[in-house]
Design an enzyme around this catalytic site. Structure first.
Site, PDB file in Angstrom:
ATOM      1  N   ARG A 169     -10.657  -5.059 -14.013  1.00  0.00           N
ATOM      2  CA  ARG A 169      -9.532  -5.917 -13.642  1.00  0.00           C
ATOM      3  C   ARG A 169     -10.024  -7.361 -13.682  1.00  0.00           C
ATOM      4  NH1 ARG A 169      -5.934  -2.247 -11.190  1.00  0.00           N
ATOM      5  NH2 ARG A 169      -6.971  -0.617  -9.954  1.00  0.00           N
ATOM      6  N   HIS A 203     -15.061  -3.907   0.421  1.00  0.00           N
ATOM      7  CA  HIS A 203     -14.967  -3.256  -0.883  1.00  0.00           C
ATOM      8  C   HIS A 203     -16.323  -2.813  -1.433  1.00  0.00           C
ATOM      9  CE1 HIS A 203     -13.852  -3.236  -5.320  1.00  0.00           C
ATOM     10  NE2 HIS A 203     -12.880  -2.536  -4.793  1.00  0.00           N
ATOM     11  N   ARG A 239     -13.639   2.283   4.500  1.00  0.00           N
ATOM     12  CA  ARG A 239     -12.468   1.453   4.740  1.00  0.00           C
ATOM     13  C   ARG A 239     -11.189   2.282   4.780  1.00  0.00           C
ATOM     14  NH1 ARG A 239     -11.498  -1.234   0.050  1.00  0.00           N
ATOM     15  NH2 ARG A 239      -9.469  -0.349  -0.355  1.00  0.00           N
ATOM     16  N   ASN A 297       0.822  -1.209   0.000  1.00  0.00           N
ATOM     17  CA  ASN A 297       0.000   0.000   0.000  1.00  0.00           C
ATOM     18  C   ASN A 297       0.854   1.258   0.000  1.00  0.00           C
ATOM     19  OD1 ASN A 297      -2.355  -1.466   0.070  1.00  0.00           O
ATOM     20  ND2 ASN A 297      -2.795  -1.095   2.222  1.00  0.00           N
ATOM     21  N   HIS A 356     -15.326   2.322 -14.939  1.00  0.00           N
ATOM     22  CA  HIS A 356     -15.105   1.611 -13.680  1.00  0.00           C
ATOM     23  C   HIS A 356     -16.329   0.803 -13.262  1.00  0.00           C
ATOM     24  CE1 HIS A 356     -14.325   1.476  -9.177  1.00  0.00           C
ATOM     25  NE2 HIS A 356     -13.195   1.019  -9.671  1.00  0.00           N
ATOM     26  N   TYR A 409     -12.228 -10.344  -1.330  1.00  0.00           N
ATOM     27  CA  TYR A 409     -12.816  -9.004  -1.357  1.00  0.00           C
ATOM     28  C   TYR A 409     -14.288  -9.126  -0.980  1.00  0.00           C
ATOM     29  CZ  TYR A 409      -9.059  -6.425  -3.795  1.00  0.00           C
ATOM     30  OH  TYR A 409      -7.898  -5.801  -4.142  1.00  0.00           O
TER      31      TYR A 409
END
Length: 741
Positions: free
Chosen positions: A424, A641, A613, A87, A484, A517
């Site tokens: 993704r 998520h 988060r 991260n 997205h 996730y």
């Protein structure tokens, strides 16, 4: 300002009772908000937003708290250390690099928190140094000894037996030595380019003839395992059996004489550089976006440095050489104990020791897809015709729901067309395979591949070409916007009509990440949703800029405005004495317009709950501004998520799920989609789940009005509070038991 005089009785929002929030002022337009209303001058209008960069670092500090927690499984704590390292790398590559770019360009526009780029950078450097030192200390002083207690060791060369050294020397000669390229620095050899995130050895050698000392750099190859197991691939899988690892750079360091034959090795030190790796592609000027992006990916490796990590024992003259040649500031140098780059701890965290990991959990088929719990795959289309199906991953299996939906669509002769977004996905994605199978079967298949998905650009370019070669129509969305949203649309011939089946999710079509996730998805055969998705795909693949939607909010046009309208309606309901509440669960909450709307709701007495988060710029609990706002953060086994937007709506709750975080990039520079749920059962379930997240008995972090996060994971007697993810796993197990009976 007038204040409300009537306090309504407690109302029910979903399945839980919510105490009436304290009403303060009528609607106040934030830009005209009087600073005198804020207490004792502690806050002003300029202080109403927390700084997003510091909030991001606070998020990583919460990850470190998990690594420090002795009540968590040891190898999970090791994994949190690895996650922190990854991260922080991304933070420097993107956020710090962006600030440096703005400073270099003379763009001194202050942030929403009122800080100039230089002030932000100064604060980041101070806090990032503290975090990296803390990170290294946790590993060296806490985790490493606990690993040793479990017979898991990271060893040094001098701790090995002669036989082990011989084995490593043989391995080095066969698998490492041929890859290495030592690069000398002298008048004939300029200082070499150091690629971003590569681990390197700075080596000082001496020519025994001339007695001259020389500098050289050796790159630790990233195509080889960072940690070499001395006890085989199953090392450590049995409690009590030793598992030892040695860093690859230590093995290379012990064999430098083979690289510099005839030279005397005086010293060596490891170092690492982080560079600006954010991409900039001018789409309007690019005839072929694919080719333009590939060229930019090549340039990415040569971005300016933003951080230099060195070992604490490095020779000051070598450190000075690196600083000078790399062109970094002294404040950008991070001196840390060995080993550097603790992302490599992921090798250790993956040791198969059941007693040191979370208990294994197997995702099960949604009860609405397989009520009988048989092994036979459900007919997804038939189940969708019966009702909308709300999926909650990883508690609900991705493979027997979303993946099965697309695989059945690919093989079903009645399916005429499939339209799909891909942001993704994994290298062995069954989703991609299903689209290829469908195209080869003669179906019309459209795949919108977002090749600008950060750090997945090259993989997405590869998949775009593979899909095109198989006959899939591949498009890259709208110029200037990233796509997205997570959408699938299947068109099926049923009798004399075409029926549309849809999936809208909060997470990527990525079977591997779907296992850890936490995400939501909706499978529906609703005509309204199908029509909305048809219009949206037409926008993305063609020209349909004036499309309107019935059950969708779509960015960049209507997500921000639609959510603000919903918040304003809650304010109106509160003033009318009707149930009013706002609950938002996102990864990031930064957008000033959304936050100001939440402040207005708080001032009107609406209870506002934010579950975030990561980054959060909301300053909760400020009298006169945000005293009715609570902010919580949940971190744990699964990466939270999902995005949920719930509104009491006068007693008839409204809930949206979708792909959008509350950030400028999501609301202004991306195509995002939120869908309104229509099933009262699904709405009630999600509202109840949001209540569980906010419950005082649920372990979480609480944000105060000073911007401080405090972990609440034990009660006054020291007993652990409820873990919402463990609770969800247990509740799903109970549901399955009831179904079987």
């Amino acid at each position: 300002m007038a204040t409300e005089s009537v306090t309504p009785a407690p109302v029910r929002f979903g399945s839980s009772e919510v105490a009436p929030a304290r009403a303060t002022q009528d609607r106040i337009d934030i830009p005209e908000f009087a600073p005198s209303l804020l207490p004792d001058g502690n806050f002003s209008l300029d202080d109403r937003f927390l700084d997003r960069e510091m909030s991001w670092l606070d998020f990583n500090a919460r990850v470190l708290e998990l690594a420090e927690d002795p009540d968590l499984f040891l190898l999970e704590r090791v994994n949190f250390l690895s996650i922190f390292a990854s991260n922080l790398d991304e933070f420097f590559m993107v956020r710090v690099a962006g600030l440096k770019r703005r400073i270099a360009a003379g763009l001194a526009v202050p942030s929403a928190a009122g800080l100039s780029p230089i002030e932000q950078l100064e604060q980041i450097m101070v806090e990032a140094h503290k975090l990296q030192v803390r990170h290294a200390r946790i590993f060296a002083e806490i985790i490493r000894p606990e690993l040793a207690y479990e017979h898991i060791y990271m060893v040094r060369w001098e701790e090995l037996t002669d036989g082990e050294r011989d084995w490593l020397t043989k391995m080095f000669r066969e698998k490492v030595f041929p890859i290495l390229t030592p690069l000398a620095v002298d008048p004939a050899h300029p200082f070499p380019y150091i690629s971003g995130l590569s681990l390197n050895l700075a080596v000082v050698v001496r020519n025994p003839v001339s007695e001259k000392e020389l500098f050289a750099r050796v790159k630790v190859p990233d195509q080889l395992p960072r940690m070499i197991s001395l006890d085989g691939p199953r090392a450590g899988s049995i409690p009590g059996r030793t598992a030892r690892f040695i860093p690859l750079e230590d093995v290379i360091a012990q064999h430098l004489d083979l690289l510099f034959q005839g030279m005397e090795i005086l010293e060596h030190h490891s170092f690492r550089v982080t560079r600006n790796e954010d991409l900039e592609v001018e789409e309007d000027d690019a005839e072929n976006l694919l080719q333009a992006l590939e060229k930019e990916l090549l340039r990415r490796r040569f971005g300016p440095p933003v951080r230099l990590e060195v070992t604490t024992d490095i020779n000051p003259s070598i450190r000075e050489l690196l600083v000078r040649e790399l062109g970094v500031e002294e404040s950008e140098v991070y001196a840390l104990p060995t080993p550097l780059d603790l992302r490599g701890l992921s090798v250790i965290s993956n040791i198969d020791r059941n007693d040191l990991h979370y208990p294994k959990q197997l995702a099960h088929t949604s009860r609405h897809l397989n009520e009988s719990e048989t092994s036979k795959a459900a007919n997804v289309f038939a189940a969708m015709r019966r009702r909308d199906i709300l999926l909650h991953h990883p508690y609900d299996s991705f493979s027997t729901s979303v993946q099965a939906f697309l695989e059945q669509a690919a093989s079903d002769p009645k399916v005429q067309a499939i339209k799909q977004t891909l942001y993704r996905t994994s290298g062995d994605s069954p989703i991609v395979d299903a689209l290829i199978d469908a195209a080869e079967a003669g179906k019309q298949v459209l795949a919108l591949v977002e090749i600008k998905a950060r750090f997945d650009e090259q993989a997405n370019i590869d998949w775009a070409r593979k899909l095109e070669q198989s006959g899939v129509h591949v498009v890259y969305g709208i110029v200037g916007l990233k796509t997205h949203c997570k959408l699938s649309l299947v068109v099926r011939q049923e009798g004399d009509r075409l029926r549309r089946y849809s999936h809208i999710g909060t997470g990527n079509y990525h079977p591997r990440t779907a296992r850890y996730y936490e995400d939501l998805g909706l499978l529906t055969s609703s005509d309204q949703v199908g029509e909305d998705l048809s219009k949206l795909f037409n926008q993305l693949s063609g020209y349909a800029p004036k499309s309107t939607f019935k059950r969708l909010l779509v960015a960049p046009r209507s997500v921000r405005s639609g959510l603000i309208d919903r918040i304003e309606k809650e304010i109106t309901n509160r003033k009318a004495g009707l149930p009013a509440r706002v609950v938002i669960k996102v990864n990031s909450m930064v957008d000033e317009a959304i936050i100001d709307a939440l402040y207005r709701a708080s001032q009107a007495g609406v209870q506002v709950d934010v579950i975030v988060r990561g980054i959060c710029a909301v300053r909760p609990g400020v009298p006169g501004l945000s005293e009715n706002i609570r902010v919580r953060s949940i971190l744990g086994r699964f990466l939270e998520h999902s995005r949920v937007f719930a509104f009491a709506n006068g007693g008839d709750p409204v809930v949206y799920i979708g792909s959008a975080d509350m950030m400028h990039r999501n609301l202004d520079r991306r195509v995002e989609a939120l869908v309104q749920l229509s099933s009262r059962e699904d709405v009630a379930d999600l509202v109840a789940l949001m209540d569980r997240y906010m419950d005082p008995g649920t372990a979480s972090w609480h944000l105060d009005n000073q911007g401080r996060w405090t972990r609440h994971h034990k009660d006054a007697e020291g007993n652990p509070l409820s873990d919402v993810q463990s609770w969800l796993l247990a509740s799903r197990a109970r549901q399955r038991a009831v179904t079987r009976r």
